[in-house]
Design an enzyme around this catalytic site. Structure first.
Site, PDB file in Angstrom:
ATOM      1  N   TYR A   1      -8.067  15.567   0.926  1.00  0.00           N
ATOM      2  CA  TYR A   1      -6.671  15.957   1.047  1.00  0.00           C
ATOM      3  C   TYR A   1      -6.223  16.874  -0.085  1.00  0.00           C
ATOM      4  O   TYR A   1      -5.263  17.625   0.069  1.00  0.00           O
ATOM      5  CB  TYR A   1      -5.762  14.721   1.057  1.00  0.00           C
ATOM      6  CG  TYR A   1      -5.855  13.888   2.309  1.00  0.00           C
ATOM      7  CD1 TYR A   1      -5.620  14.447   3.557  1.00  0.00           C
ATOM      8  CD2 TYR A   1      -6.171  12.547   2.246  1.00  0.00           C
ATOM      9  CE1 TYR A   1      -5.701  13.682   4.711  1.00  0.00           C
ATOM     10  CE2 TYR A   1      -6.253  11.766   3.390  1.00  0.00           C
ATOM     11  CZ  TYR A   1      -6.022  12.341   4.618  1.00  0.00           C
ATOM     12  OH  TYR A   1      -6.103  11.582   5.756  1.00  0.00           O
TER      13      TYR A   1
ATOM     14  N   LYS B   1     -12.548   8.358   9.611  1.00  0.00           N
ATOM     15  CA  LYS B   1     -13.139   8.265   8.277  1.00  0.00           C
ATOM     16  C   LYS B   1     -14.174   7.141   8.172  1.00  0.00           C
ATOM     17  O   LYS B   1     -14.744   6.927   7.108  1.00  0.00           O
ATOM     18  CB  LYS B   1     -12.050   8.040   7.225  1.00  0.00           C
ATOM     19  CG  LYS B   1     -11.122   9.233   7.010  1.00  0.00           C
ATOM     20  CD  LYS B   1     -10.192   8.984   5.839  1.00  0.00           C
ATOM     21  CE  LYS B   1      -9.240  10.146   5.644  1.00  0.00           C
ATOM     22  NZ  LYS B   1      -8.249  10.260   6.719  1.00  0.00           N
TER      23      LYS B   1
ATOM     24  N   ASN C   1       0.821  -1.198   0.000  1.00  0.00           N
ATOM     25  CA  ASN C   1       0.000   0.000   0.000  1.00  0.00           C
ATOM     26  C   ASN C   1       0.862   1.256   0.000  1.00  0.00           C
ATOM     27  O   ASN C   1       1.704   1.440   0.888  1.00  0.00           O
ATOM     28  CB  ASN C   1      -0.895  -0.001   1.247  1.00  0.00           C
ATOM     29  CG  ASN C   1      -1.741   1.254   1.354  1.00  0.00           C
ATOM     30  OD1 ASN C   1      -2.740   1.394   0.659  1.00  0.00           O
ATOM     31  ND2 ASN C   1      -1.346   2.170   2.236  1.00  0.00           N
ATOM     32  N   GLU C   2       0.683   2.086  -1.013  1.00  0.00           N
ATOM     33  CA  GLU C   2       1.303   3.418  -1.091  1.00  0.00           C
ATOM     34  C   GLU C   2       2.817   3.378  -0.917  1.00  0.00           C
ATOM     35  O   GLU C   2       3.412   4.227  -0.249  1.00  0.00           O
ATOM     36  CB  GLU C   2       0.671   4.369  -0.078  1.00  0.00           C
ATOM     37  CG  GLU C   2      -0.816   4.598  -0.327  1.00  0.00           C
ATOM     38  CD  GLU C   2      -1.414   5.729   0.505  1.00  0.00           C
ATOM     39  OE1 GLU C   2      -0.657   6.406   1.222  1.00  0.00           O
ATOM     40  OE2 GLU C   2      -2.635   5.941   0.420  1.00  0.00           O
TER      41      GLU C   2
ATOM     42  N   TRP D   1     -12.818   3.964   2.326  1.00  0.00           N
ATOM     43  CA  TRP D   1     -11.922   4.026   3.478  1.00  0.00           C
ATOM     44  C   TRP D   1     -12.601   4.876   4.545  1.00  0.00           C
ATOM     45  O   TRP D   1     -12.643   6.067   4.425  1.00  0.00           O
ATOM     46  CB  TRP D   1     -10.578   4.651   3.091  1.00  0.00           C
ATOM     47  CG  TRP D   1      -9.565   4.501   4.171  1.00  0.00           C
ATOM     48  CD1 TRP D   1      -9.221   5.418   5.125  1.00  0.00           C
ATOM     49  CD2 TRP D   1      -8.788   3.330   4.443  1.00  0.00           C
ATOM     50  NE1 TRP D   1      -8.277   4.900   5.960  1.00  0.00           N
ATOM     51  CE2 TRP D   1      -7.995   3.625   5.569  1.00  0.00           C
ATOM     52  CE3 TRP D   1      -8.702   2.066   3.862  1.00  0.00           C
ATOM     53  CZ2 TRP D   1      -7.104   2.702   6.110  1.00  0.00           C
ATOM     54  CZ3 TRP D   1      -7.822   1.158   4.392  1.00  0.00           C
ATOM     55  CH2 TRP D   1      -7.026   1.480   5.504  1.00  0.00           C
TER      56      TRP D   1
ATOM     57  N   ASN E   1      -5.602   4.911  -4.379  1.00  0.00           N
ATOM     58  CA  ASN E   1      -6.014   5.595  -3.151  1.00  0.00           C
ATOM     59  C   ASN E   1      -6.094   7.086  -3.460  1.00  0.00           C
ATOM     60  O   ASN E   1      -5.053   7.735  -3.649  1.00  0.00           O
ATOM     61  CB  ASN E   1      -4.995   5.369  -2.031  1.00  0.00           C
ATOM     62  CG  ASN E   1      -4.879   3.924  -1.613  1.00  0.00           C
ATOM     63  OD1 ASN E   1      -5.621   3.075  -2.072  1.00  0.00           O
ATOM     64  ND2 ASN E   1      -3.939   3.636  -0.716  1.00  0.00           N
TER      65      ASN E   1
END
Length: 881
Positions: free
Chosen positions: A513, A615, A435-436, A594, A507
């Protein structure tokens, strides 16, 4: 079973006799009670049997010493976020067993590094907080006496030089709890048994080779361990059982089990199989492996879930299960709970899946690590498609260099454990590599920072399980609009990770953001065009929501994603807008919200919580379903859904409000205080009524609808504590406030045009904040700017209008000049804030009277030079003349 594991030998023997009757030669008993625990980094001699642990705390498993995440804006004194070493000790007496039995200790998970001793002898180390591991304790156990099991659990925060420096995850927006937070058991087998030391796997692995209308062929592979000193003749029976336990296919293989581990496999044909069809019909078979001696006695037996299904990912058409298109309506889940942390129960996991199903989801991303096996079993039995993942999160090194050999080995180990331990679950559609990992900009040239490791992991996953696709969650692909929530800026060079795995998940948090809601669809179309042939999904999107923080207009001000407030209504708007971008794009194979639940993260001080990422569509304690939960239920579920929005915002700032309900009805009818407001159509799960006027005092809203021939209803209660002739607006602010003199301002509302700003941008650190010179600077810290107007609904009459201004940027008179009119009448001509306030960042007020004769006061702000601006508006009635 009432008899629990204890030092009572009769209880133990009774327990094992019952288990033996059910499972033949293999005995399994829980080691969950009677532990002693202390949290201490520098103890010595703890592994010795004679060590005195009388002063330690008595605990049962599952257990964690950490407690993190609470209501309020400060960390609770009850919190324990200490990461380091915890010690566990257990005395136990094994059951009576045959001579030459083999003994294995099974740990379902320990956070994050475990060292294990039995009777003072070191059994080994396991590095990784999320997977099952076993040690062969046969040479260390006392079959007839008291045994002392000692575990050192270490969840030290990863950093150079730490014990966890080479253990993934190195980073992540979630708290890594310490302790033996899943169960421990003792497994007793005959010397010849199904292999228990295959990376914690079951030793039996089955999958369908082909499926057609007439039948399916399954390959069953098993590993036989022979711990004797000589080979032994055995018979291995492979079988498939239907859901009722009847054998529908079987084959016996006679062989000689060599000393050590021997692999065996066969193929079985099932005629006219029932398919595992997701939530429509999650039919499960069982694969069974039985080892018999040359005399026919059962030596060991293992059973595993087996589902016949085919899965396909198409770059242009999405996801297919058994040849039928299915859009994966997914949510992501973490595994923690208040107070319990990761030490959750089966009942907790069932509740999570109950909520997931009630929402209408058909898929889950079990992020960002291997979850308890019971969760995969729940997914199997309920037909939920699973994205399974290892904890390779955010980075592969601390300094931007490539992953070192030790960390690479740990990532490979954790991926192998994930695949082997969960290989048999038909619900799992793909293995995610991480992930990321492109979160930070490239720091080195030559061999790529994360890509070398990711390519190696992808090859490993395909070698371990060629039947499933691989995935990767991307945050920051260069040239594609990024998710920049944690420092990625979309400009610096990023590792080209997209395309390494068979599929990709993006994502992205547009409108939270970074960027605007409308960027989402554009970004996805760009990615689809750039990566022709690559199936894509959205692996994360979401927004925070505080249950006690609210706004009158979610578009009225800037959101501070890393701070406060986080009005619940903004989460509603975020998901309404985001789903509108996702739902029409048929090339997407899935989208994962998410998150389904709020979860712990000790880097978060947001909304109305501390150490919690809020969230979730459901609160951390699972007791409150936020409004946005019902938006998805209205769009995803066939269950009748009708939910009035805004039930936690009870004391309203304004008399006139727009009312909204989430429903899968065609239309809904609203009444207020017994008076009908009207019938409204429901589109995309939303029914709305404009400009509904509350009465001063208590108000009851009731909505009714017909769904599938049945009448359903919902209601809520709001109050209005002031006259509908009083309106105070905090311009440019997404949340209202109460001034020092007790005057209540609602959030920005009733506006048209202009842009919301703050004197200080979101996330400005306290030492860097710009101050406004005023007795109460709060009314001046936000503003609406541009060419704009306010249409304020008011009963007819005469009113006093108070406007508050501050000049945030102009350096000289004449840079910002504008007019203000009230219902077309000029009230402020060529107004210059800097001149009126005698300086920048100084609060100044202006007053005028205005008449309302058509139910609305229109205040227009028209620029002459620069942009018009206002910080707050207060409208109060004048006494009759």
């Amino acid at each position: 079973m009432a008899c629990r594991w204890s030092r009572n030998a009769l209880c133990v023997i009774s327990l094992f006799a019952s288990i033996a009757a059910a499972q033949d030669a293999r005995l399994i008993a829980p080691l969950d009670a009677g532990w002693r625990f202390t949290q201490a980094p520098d103890l010595t001699g703890v592994e010795a049997s004679a060590f005195d642990d009388a002063g330690w705390t008595s605990v049962g498993l599952p257990h964690t010493w950490n407690r993190i995440g609470n209501d309020g804006t400060e960390r609770s004194p009850l919190s324990n976020n200490v990461q380091g070493v915890g010690w566990y000790r257990l005395h136990f007496t094994p059951p009576h067993a045959a001579v030459a039995s083999r003994y294995f200790l099974q740990f379902d998970a320990v956070g994050a590094v475990a060292d294990v001793w039995l009777n003072g002898r070191y059994l080994g180390k396991h590095a990784g907080a999320f997977s099952r591991f076993r040690f062969d304790a046969s040479s260390s156990i006392k079959p007839l006496g008291d045994n002392v099991l000692v575990v050192k659990a270490d969840n030290s925060r990863p950093q150079p030089g730490a014990s966890t420096q080479d253990v993934i995850p190195l980073s992540g927006d979630f708290f890594v709890f310490g302790g033996i937070y899943r169960n421990v058991s003792l497994i007793v087998t005959r010397p010849v048994h199904v292999d228990l030391l295959d990376f914690g796997g079951p030793g039996l692995y089955a999958h369908a080779l082909d499926i057609d209308a007439n039948g399916a062929t399954a390959q069953l592979a098993g590993r036989v361990a022979n711990d004797l000193k000589n080979p032994r003749r055995i018979t291995v029976e492979f079988a498939i059982e239907d859901a009722g336990g009847g054998i529908i296919a079987s084959k016996s293989l006679e062989t000689t089990a060599a000393v050590g581990s021997t692999a065996m496999q066969t193929q079985l044909r099932v005629e006219h199989p029932r398919l595992w069809e997701g939530i429509k019909s999650p039919y499960l078979y069982r694969s069974v492996m039985t080892i018999r001696s040359s005399t026919g006695a059962i030596l060991d037996r293992v059973s595993q879930p087996l589902g016949f299904r085919s899965v396909k990912f198409d770059a242009d058409r999405g996801f297919f299960l058994n040849g039928e298109h299915m859009f994966l309506k997914g949510v992501s889940m973490h595994q923690d709970r208040p107070v319990k942390g990761w030490a959750i129960s089966h009942a907790d996991q069932r509740q999570d899946f109950d909520l997931l199903q009630d929402l209408g989801a058909n898929a889950v991303r079990l992020a960002h690590y291997q979850h308890d096996e019971y969760s995969y079993e729940l997914a199997d039995s309920r037909g939920i498609v699973v994205w399974a993942e290892i904890p390779l999160v955010n980075k592969v090194s601390f300094d931007g260099s490539p992953a070192n050999p030790a960390l690479t080995a740990n990532a490979r180990q954790q991926l192998t454990e994930l695949v082997r331990q969960n290989y048999n679950h038909p619900s799992i559609a793909l293995w995610s590599l991480g992930n990321e990992t492109d979160l930070t900009a490239t720091q080195v040239k030559g061999p790529s920072r994360p890509t070398v490791l990711l390519r190696a992991l992808n090859e490993l996953a395909k070698r371990e399980d060629p039947s499933r696709a691989t995935a990767l969650a991307d945050c920051c692909e260069t040239g594609i609009r990024p998710h920049v929530g944690s420092g990625a800026d979309g400009v610096e060079a990023r590792e080209p990770v997209v395309g390494i795995a068979d599929t990709v998940g993006y994502n992205r948090y547009f409108g939270w953001y970074t960027g605007q809601f409308s960027d989402f669809g554009v970004m996805l179309d760009e990615a689809h065009a750039r990566h022709a042939g690559l199936p894509i999904s959205v692996s994360e999107y979401g927004a925070g929501a505080a249950l006690t923080q609210h706004t009158d207009d979610a578009e009225g001000g800037q959101i501070n994603p890393h701070g406060r407030p986080h009005p619940e209504e903004y989460q509603n708007l975020y998901h309404e807008k985001s789903w509108a971008e996702l739902e029409p794009r048929e090339y997407l194979w899935g989208a994962f919200i998410w998150n389904l639940f709020d979860f712990s993260s000790d880097s978060r001080k947001e909304g109305d919580l501390t150490d919690i990422n809020e969230k979730g569509l459901v609160s951390y304690d699972r007791q409150t379903r936020k409004d946005a939960y019902y938006f998805y239920r209205a769009n995803w579920s066939t269950q009748p859904t009708l939910h009035l929005v805004g039930r936690r915002y009870v004391d309203r700032a304004y008399a006139v409000n727009d009312i909204k309900a989430y429903s899968n009805a065609a239309q809904a009818r609203l009444s207020l205080n017994g008076n009908e407001i009207g019938l409204a159509p429901c589109s995309n799960g939303i029914c709305s009524w404009r400009s509904v006027r509350l009465s001063q005092g208590a108000n009851e809203l009731i909505v009714t609808a017909q769904i599938a021939g049945a009448a359903i209803t919902d209601s809520l209660h709001w109050s209005l504590s002031h006259s509908d002739r009083v309106v105070s607006i905090k311009a440019g602010d997404i949340a209202g406030y109460v001034s020092k003199d007790g005057q209540r301002f609602g959030s920005d509302a009733y506006f048209a045009g202009g842009t919301a700003h703050g004197v200080n941008p979101p996330d400005t650190a306290p030492p860097d904040r710009i101050r406004v010179l005023a007795d109460d600077e709060r009314p001046y810290d936000s503003f609406r700017e541009g060419e704009f107007s306010y249409r304020v609904p008011l009963p007819n009459g005469r009113y006093r209008v108070q406007l508050k201004f501050v000049e945030p940027t102009a350096t000289g008179p004449g840079e910002r000049v504008f007019d203000v009119t009230a219902n077309g009448v000029m009230q402020l001509r060529e107004f210059d804030i800097l001149r009126a306030a005698s300086g920048r960042l100084k609060g100044v007020e202006q007053f005028f009277d205005a008449a309302v004769d058509n139910g609305v006061l229109v205040l227009a702000f028209r620029p002459r030079r620069g942009n018009a601006l206002v910080s707050a508006l207060s409208i109060t009635p004048l006494a009759p003349r």
